[in-house]
Design an enzyme around this catalytic site. Sequence first.
Site, PDB file in Angstrom:
ATOM      1  N   ASP A  55       0.321  16.551  -1.401  1.00 32.23           N
ATOM      2  CA  ASP A  55       0.042  15.751  -2.596  1.00 32.23           C
ATOM      3  C   ASP A  55       1.151  15.979  -3.628  1.00 32.23           C
ATOM      4  O   ASP A  55       1.584  17.110  -3.857  1.00 32.23           O
ATOM      5  CB  ASP A  55      -1.328  16.132  -3.183  1.00 32.23           C
ATOM      6  CG  ASP A  55      -1.848  15.087  -4.147  1.00 32.23           C
ATOM      7  OD1 ASP A  55      -2.839  14.415  -3.809  1.00 32.23           O
ATOM      8  OD2 ASP A  55      -1.248  14.932  -5.239  1.00 32.23           O
ATOM      9  N   CYS A  83       0.861  -1.186   0.000  1.00 29.14           N
ATOM     10  CA  CYS A  83       0.000   0.000   0.000  1.00 29.14           C
ATOM     11  C   CYS A  83       0.897   1.236   0.000  1.00 29.14           C
ATOM     12  O   CYS A  83       1.725   1.407   0.899  1.00 29.14           O
ATOM     13  CB  CYS A  83      -0.929   0.008   1.213  1.00 29.14           C
ATOM     14  SG  CYS A  83      -1.800   1.583   1.399  1.00 29.14           S
ATOM     15  N   HIS A 120      -8.474  14.730   1.158  1.00 30.30           N
ATOM     16  CA  HIS A 120      -7.760  15.817   0.491  1.00 30.30           C
ATOM     17  C   HIS A 120      -8.171  17.133   1.156  1.00 30.30           C
ATOM     18  O   HIS A 120      -9.377  17.380   1.337  1.00 30.30           O
ATOM     19  CB  HIS A 120      -8.166  15.923  -0.980  1.00 30.30           C
ATOM     20  CG  HIS A 120      -7.836  14.735  -1.834  1.00 30.30           C
ATOM     21  ND1 HIS A 120      -6.799  14.722  -2.748  1.00 30.30           N
ATOM     22  CD2 HIS A 120      -8.417  13.515  -1.934  1.00 30.30           C
ATOM     23  CE1 HIS A 120      -6.767  13.556  -3.373  1.00 30.30           C
ATOM     24  NE2 HIS A 120      -7.746  12.802  -2.899  1.00 30.30           N
ATOM     25  N   HIS A 146      -8.145   8.479   2.666  1.00 32.84           N
ATOM     26  CA  HIS A 146      -7.453   9.770   2.788  1.00 32.84           C
ATOM     27  C   HIS A 146      -8.446  10.894   2.533  1.00 32.84           C
ATOM     28  O   HIS A 146      -9.421  10.737   1.787  1.00 32.84           O
ATOM     29  CB  HIS A 146      -6.263   9.880   1.839  1.00 32.84           C
ATOM     30  CG  HIS A 146      -6.560   9.554   0.409  1.00 32.84           C
ATOM     31  ND1 HIS A 146      -6.693   8.264  -0.053  1.00 32.84           N
ATOM     32  CD2 HIS A 146      -6.752  10.355  -0.669  1.00 32.84           C
ATOM     33  CE1 HIS A 146      -6.947   8.280  -1.351  1.00 32.84           C
ATOM     34  NE2 HIS A 146      -7.008   9.543  -1.758  1.00 32.84           N
ATOM     35  N   CYS A 150       0.603   3.348   3.194  1.00 27.03           N
ATOM     36  CA  CYS A 150       1.228   2.674   4.349  1.00 27.03           C
ATOM     37  C   CYS A 150       2.738   2.824   4.262  1.00 27.03           C
ATOM     38  O   CYS A 150       3.409   3.070   5.284  1.00 27.03           O
ATOM     39  CB  CYS A 150       0.836   1.206   4.402  1.00 27.03           C
ATOM     40  SG  CYS A 150      -0.834   0.922   5.038  1.00 27.03           S
TER      41      CYS A 150
HETATM   42  P1  AMP Z   1      -7.288   9.712  -4.914  1.00 29.79           P
HETATM   43  O1  AMP Z   1      -7.294   9.783  -6.411  1.00 29.79           O
HETATM   44  O2  AMP Z   1      -8.410  10.407  -4.247  1.00 29.79           O
HETATM   45  O3  AMP Z   1      -7.119   8.266  -4.463  1.00 29.79           O
HETATM   46  O4  AMP Z   1      -5.999  10.518  -4.441  1.00 29.79           O
HETATM   47  C1  AMP Z   1      -4.721   9.986  -4.423  1.00 29.79           C
HETATM   48  C2  AMP Z   1      -3.781  11.157  -4.425  1.00 29.79           C
HETATM   49  O5  AMP Z   1      -2.493  10.675  -4.069  1.00 29.79           O
HETATM   50  C3  AMP Z   1      -3.625  11.857  -5.779  1.00 29.79           C
HETATM   51  O6  AMP Z   1      -4.033  13.216  -5.646  1.00 29.79           O
HETATM   52  C4  AMP Z   1      -2.132  11.722  -6.080  1.00 29.79           C
HETATM   53  O7  AMP Z   1      -1.583  12.864  -6.682  1.00 29.79           O
HETATM   54  C5  AMP Z   1      -1.554  11.471  -4.711  1.00 29.79           C
HETATM   55  N1  AMP Z   1      -0.296  10.751  -4.683  1.00 29.79           N
HETATM   56  C6  AMP Z   1       0.025   9.632  -5.375  1.00 29.79           C
HETATM   57  N2  AMP Z   1       1.277   9.228  -5.054  1.00 29.79           N
HETATM   58  C7  AMP Z   1       1.740  10.122  -4.142  1.00 29.79           C
HETATM   59  C8  AMP Z   1       2.972  10.260  -3.433  1.00 29.79           C
HETATM   60  N3  AMP Z   1       3.991   9.393  -3.600  1.00 29.79           N
HETATM   61  N4  AMP Z   1       3.126  11.320  -2.602  1.00 29.79           N
HETATM   62  C9  AMP Z   1       2.114  12.200  -2.426  1.00 29.79           C
HETATM   63  N5  AMP Z   1       0.931  12.119  -3.057  1.00 29.79           N
HETATM   64  C10 AMP Z   1       0.745  11.098  -3.906  1.00 29.79           C
HETATM   65 ZN    ZN Z   2      -2.435   1.498   3.535  1.00 32.63          ZN
END
Ligand code: AMP
Ligand code: ZN
Length: 113
Positions: A30, A4, A101, A99, A7
């Site tokens: 993000d 994950c 946002h 999560h 995680c």
């Molecule tokens: P969701 O589409 O609501 O599941 O949001 C997932 C978010 O995680 C997206 O806005 C991505 O830009 C963000 N994301 C993906 N990988 C990373 C990472 N390594 N560090 C920070 N944010 C990330």
């Molecule tokens: Zn997790």
Amino acid sequence: MENCLFCKIIHGEIPSSKVYENDQVYAFRDINPQAPVHVLVVPKKHVSSVAEISQLADADIAACLHAVSEIAVQEGLSGGYRVISNCGPDACQSVPHLHFHILGGRQMAEQMA
Ligand code: AMP
Ligand code: ZN
């Protein structure tokens, strides 16, 4: 939870830009920000989405929202902000670890989607 992404971020196995942490919650910027402030708030305990929120203790759920409120102050979002939790494919959830946002620092669109 093995494999994950969030995680791994919580455990420091993948780097992140941390903005907040306590015993229950981790928050970081993000990687692909959609607003001047775009922070992700995650419970340290793995659950995949709001759909599985009953697997979390009430204290962990509350801790996420308290963190949202504190981070908004920390980030100077006095004009307001938007809190979003995408849940499942219709909402385009891309990371299956619950999560929230936090989006702010500019005027948001009146339409949410
Ligand atoms: P969701 O589409 O609501 O599941 O949001 C997932 C978010 O995680 C997206 O806005 C991505 O830009 C963000 N994301 C993906 N990988 C990373 C990472 N390594 N560090 C920070 N944010 C990330
Ligand atoms: Zn997790």
